[in-house]
Design a protein around this motif. Structure first.
Motif, short mmCIF file in Angstrom:
data_model
loop_
_atom_site.label_atom_id
_atom_site.label_comp_id
_atom_site.label_asym_id
_atom_site.label_seq_id
_atom_site.Cartn_x
_atom_site.Cartn_y
_atom_site.Cartn_z
N ARG A 1 0.84 -1.20 0.00
CA ARG A 1 0.00 0.00 0.00
C ARG A 1 0.87 1.25 0.00
O ARG A 1 0.60 2.23 -0.72
N GLN A 2 1.93 1.24 0.84
CA GLN A 2 2.82 2.40 0.90
C GLN A 2 3.50 2.62 -0.45
O GLN A 2 3.60 3.75 -0.94
N THR A 3 3.99 1.55 -1.05
CA THR A 3 4.71 1.67 -2.31
C THR A 3 3.78 2.12 -3.43
O THR A 3 4.17 2.91 -4.30
N ALA A 4 2.53 1.65 -3.41
CA ALA A 4 1.56 2.10 -4.40
C ALA A 4 1.30 3.59 -4.25
O ALA A 4 1.20 4.33 -5.25
N LEU A 5 1.20 4.07 -3.01
CA LEU A 5 1.01 5.50 -2.78
C LEU A 5 2.21 6.29 -3.31
O LEU A 5 2.04 7.32 -3.98
N ASP A 6 3.43 5.83 -3.00
CA ASP A 6 4.63 6.51 -3.51
C ASP A 6 4.61 6.53 -5.03
O ASP A 6 4.98 7.53 -5.67
N ASN A 7 4.20 5.41 -5.62
CA ASN A 7 4.15 5.32 -7.08
C ASN A 7 3.19 6.37 -7.66
O ASN A 7 3.50 7.06 -8.64
N TRP A 8 2.02 6.51 -7.04
CA TRP A 8 1.05 7.50 -7.52
C TRP A 8 1.60 8.92 -7.37
O TRP A 8 1.41 9.77 -8.24
N PHE B 1 4.06 14.14 -9.88
CA PHE B 1 5.29 14.82 -10.27
C PHE B 1 5.83 14.39 -11.64
O PHE B 1 6.71 15.05 -12.18
N ASP B 2 5.30 13.26 -12.19
CA ASP B 2 5.77 12.78 -13.49
C ASP B 2 7.30 12.75 -13.51
O ASP B 2 7.95 13.29 -14.41
N ILE B 3 7.88 12.10 -12.51
CA ILE B 3 9.32 12.19 -12.27
C ILE B 3 10.17 11.69 -13.42
O ILE B 3 11.27 12.18 -13.65
N GLU B 4 9.65 10.74 -14.20
CA GLU B 4 10.46 10.19 -15.29
C GLU B 4 10.65 11.19 -16.43
O GLU B 4 11.50 10.99 -17.30
N HIS B 5 9.86 12.27 -16.44
CA HIS B 5 9.98 13.23 -17.53
C HIS B 5 10.49 14.59 -17.06
O HIS B 5 10.51 15.55 -17.84
N ASP C 1 7.05 1.38 -12.66
CA ASP C 1 5.61 1.59 -12.67
C ASP C 1 4.91 0.31 -12.23
O ASP C 1 5.08 -0.75 -12.84
N LEU C 2 4.14 0.38 -11.15
CA LEU C 2 3.50 -0.82 -10.61
C LEU C 2 2.44 -1.40 -11.54
O LEU C 2 1.99 -2.52 -11.35
N SER C 3 2.06 -0.63 -12.55
CA SER C 3 1.11 -1.17 -13.53
C SER C 3 1.81 -1.95 -14.63
O SER C 3 1.16 -2.58 -15.47
N ASP C 4 3.15 -1.94 -14.60
CA ASP C 4 3.94 -2.65 -15.62
C ASP C 4 4.11 -4.10 -15.16
O ASP C 4 4.96 -4.42 -14.35
#
Length: 541
Positions: free
Chosen positions: A497-504, A510-514, A527-530
């Motif tokens: 749950r914590q990691t999913a929140l961080d991912n969101w 913040f769209d950190i990858e861009h 990306d947890l959806s990957d």
């Protein structure tokens, strides 16, 4: 080329290296210590935090047990701010061989390791979460130590005596002439070459010592890397170090360090100490081991996993690859005697608890070869900012926040790290990564694993004009990537749950990858959806 000169060059910025730098500087030598990364970024910073009473080795390695028993008191005194006097216990869990407890008791007496058998009622009163099925219990003088604080204390002490500390400085060559060491060639993080003319080299590079020795033409230095994994649980399940009273095995220690509990460790031989896997099956093994000590352990929240490589001295009496049964004793290799090269020795083996003794013995040997004799004073003087008798308390930051809670914003709620703590340390560093500050301040080491505090810290680097927004983004992505390595193998329960929140937060808000990034460090957070990325989690290095 930047040319420098020193009586002694210490290679390696772990516990042994910083100890050697401190000892040699206190004896009056000019010293330069170099490390390819930050202080304590290798083996010494990747362990379970135990300050050994010696109890673990009273049967398997009595000499190491005695050394630990003697040195732990010295370390607790000179590094009081880094050591918590928790005490410890050895317990027999259901199914453990009862005859080993008798061997333990007899071995403790012979090795001069203080140990006392107590009643089971007393043991369970001291640690209510212990397995109620334990059959015997002994108290010992274990403690816990913040390795990074200890090493920085030794490094700062060395600097007070004139030593120069060069981090992110990689040794590329050792110059020899007429069978004598003449100089050490290094390269700093900017690619600038440094030549240090010297009389002596102390090789304290841990599992990388063999590679360093080869640069001087000394081959077949047999230091075996033994990989071990550890897992930090979300809070203190116990307040004393709990050991299983068995022959040293995987997952037989539970250590309360700061606000977490650490279970460890495995022991597997690896060929490359720079590539340490955290295998999924070993994670499960550690969780099972915790369950034997503390029923319900698996239901607790795991927050981070990591691996370290012990520098073990090769023992021909032990089967190849069996690092568990190699000696934990220290080894000082005289290259003059072994290879005909004067001016270099290699120090390996040992324990973090015995780091000061290892350094003393190494500098004693150096002085023997140089024909000098100066007394070792490292046991007599506390390191800077440490006062004997005033040991670390787990509540210290909470108490400090009572004084400044209205004036100094908290940047990391998990570890109660304030803005001033971060800004003051950052101001003292010329060049740094966020992970360097983490090791000294514990930034991002709580349950959120940097989910909230890392962005704030990155912002402070720009508002304080230490770096541009692009540089701060690069360091932020690297910081999150390193945190993720220790999260991937333990994604279950509340930590998912914590990691999913961080991912969101980082992907969705913040769209950190861009964000602008001058150097591509790869994805900060998968990306947890990957689903393809999720399928590969057991292969994360």
């Amino acid at each position: 080329m930047d040319r420098r000169e020193a009586d002694v060059v210490v290679i390696g910025g772990g516990a042994t290296g910083t100890g050697c730098a401190r000892d040699a500087a206190m004896r009056g030598y000019s010293v330069i210590m170099v490390d390819r990364a930050d202080i304590g970024q290798g083996t010494s910073g990747r362990y379970h935090g135990l300050l050994h009473s010696g109890g673990r080795y009273v049967v398997s390695d009595p000499r190491s047990a005695t050394e630990c028993a003697e040195e732990r008191d010295i370390v607790a005194r000179i590094h009081a701010d880094a050591v918590e006097e928790t005490g410890g216990m050895f317990v027999c869990t259901p199914g453990d061989p009862l005859d080993f407890a008798d061997k333990f008791a007899a071995g403790a007496v012979k090795a001069r390791v203080p140990a006392e058998e107590i009643s089971l009622d007393r043991a369970l009163a001291l640690e209510p979460r212990l397995n109620p099925g334990i059959t015997r219990a002994f108290t010992v003088h274990d403690g816990t130590v913040d390795g990074w604080q200890m090493m920085w204390g030794a490094a700062h002490s060395a600097q007070e005596y004139g030593a120069e500390i060069l981090t992110y400085t990689r040794v590329t060559d050792i110059v020899t002439h007429d069978d004598n060491v003449r100089a050490v060639i290094c390269e700093d993080r900017n690619g600038e070459e440094i030549r240090i003319d010297t009389r002596f080299v102390l090789n304290a590079a841990g599992p990388w010592s063999g590679h360093v020795a080869e640069m001087a033409g000394c081959h077949d230095v047999e230091v075996v890397a033994g990989r071990g994994i550890m897992i930090a649980m979300n809070h203190r399940l116990v307040n004393r170090v709990i050991n299983r009273c068995i022959y040293p095995a995987d997952g037989d220690i539970l250590v309360p360090v700061h606000t977490v509990s650490i279970i460890g460790t495995t022991d597997k031989k690896v060929e490359d100490a720079d590539r340490l896997a955290i295998p999924y099956d070993e994670v499960q093994q550690m969780l099972d081991a915790g369950e034997a000590l503390i029923p319900g352990f698996r239901k607790q929240r795991a927050v981070h996993a990591w691996a370290g490589a012990r520098p073990l001295v090769k023992d021909r009496r032990v089967a190849a690859g069996d690092t568990r049964h190699m000696s934990r004793g220290m080894s000082i290799l005289d290259h003059a005697d072994r290879d005909g090269l004067r001016g270099m020795i290699t120090i390996s083996g040992g324990k973090l608890t015995t780091y000061r003794l290892m350094a003393k013995n190494a500098v004693d040997e150096m002085e023997r070869q140089l024909g000098t004799s100066n007394p070792c004073r490292t046991a007599d003087e506390e390191v800077p900012k440490s006062t004997a008798g005033h040991n670390y308390l787990v509540t210290h930051r909470l108490g400090e926040r009572e004084k400044d809670r209205l004036d100094d914003p908290v940047i990391c709620e998990c570890e109660l790290m304030t803005k001033s703590m971060f800004v003051d340390l950052m101001a003292s560093e010329d060049d740094f990564q966020l992970d360097d500050l983490r090791r000294q301040l514990r930034l991002g080491m709580g349950p959120c694993q940097g989910g909230f505090c890392s962005m704030r810290a990155a912002g402070l680097t720009t508002t304080c004009h230490k770096m541009t927004a692009e540089e701060a983004t690069r360091l932020l992505r690297l910081f999150l990537k390193n945190r993720w390595i220790g999260l991937w193998p333990i994604l279950y329960g509340q930590q998912v749950r914590q990691t999913a929140l961080d991912n969101w937060i980082f992907h969705g808000i913040f769209d950190i990858e861009h964000l602008p990034n001058p150097t591509d460090t790869g994805p900060a957070i998968p990306d947890l959806s990957d689903t393809d990325a999720m399928d590969g989690r057991e292969d994360i290095k």
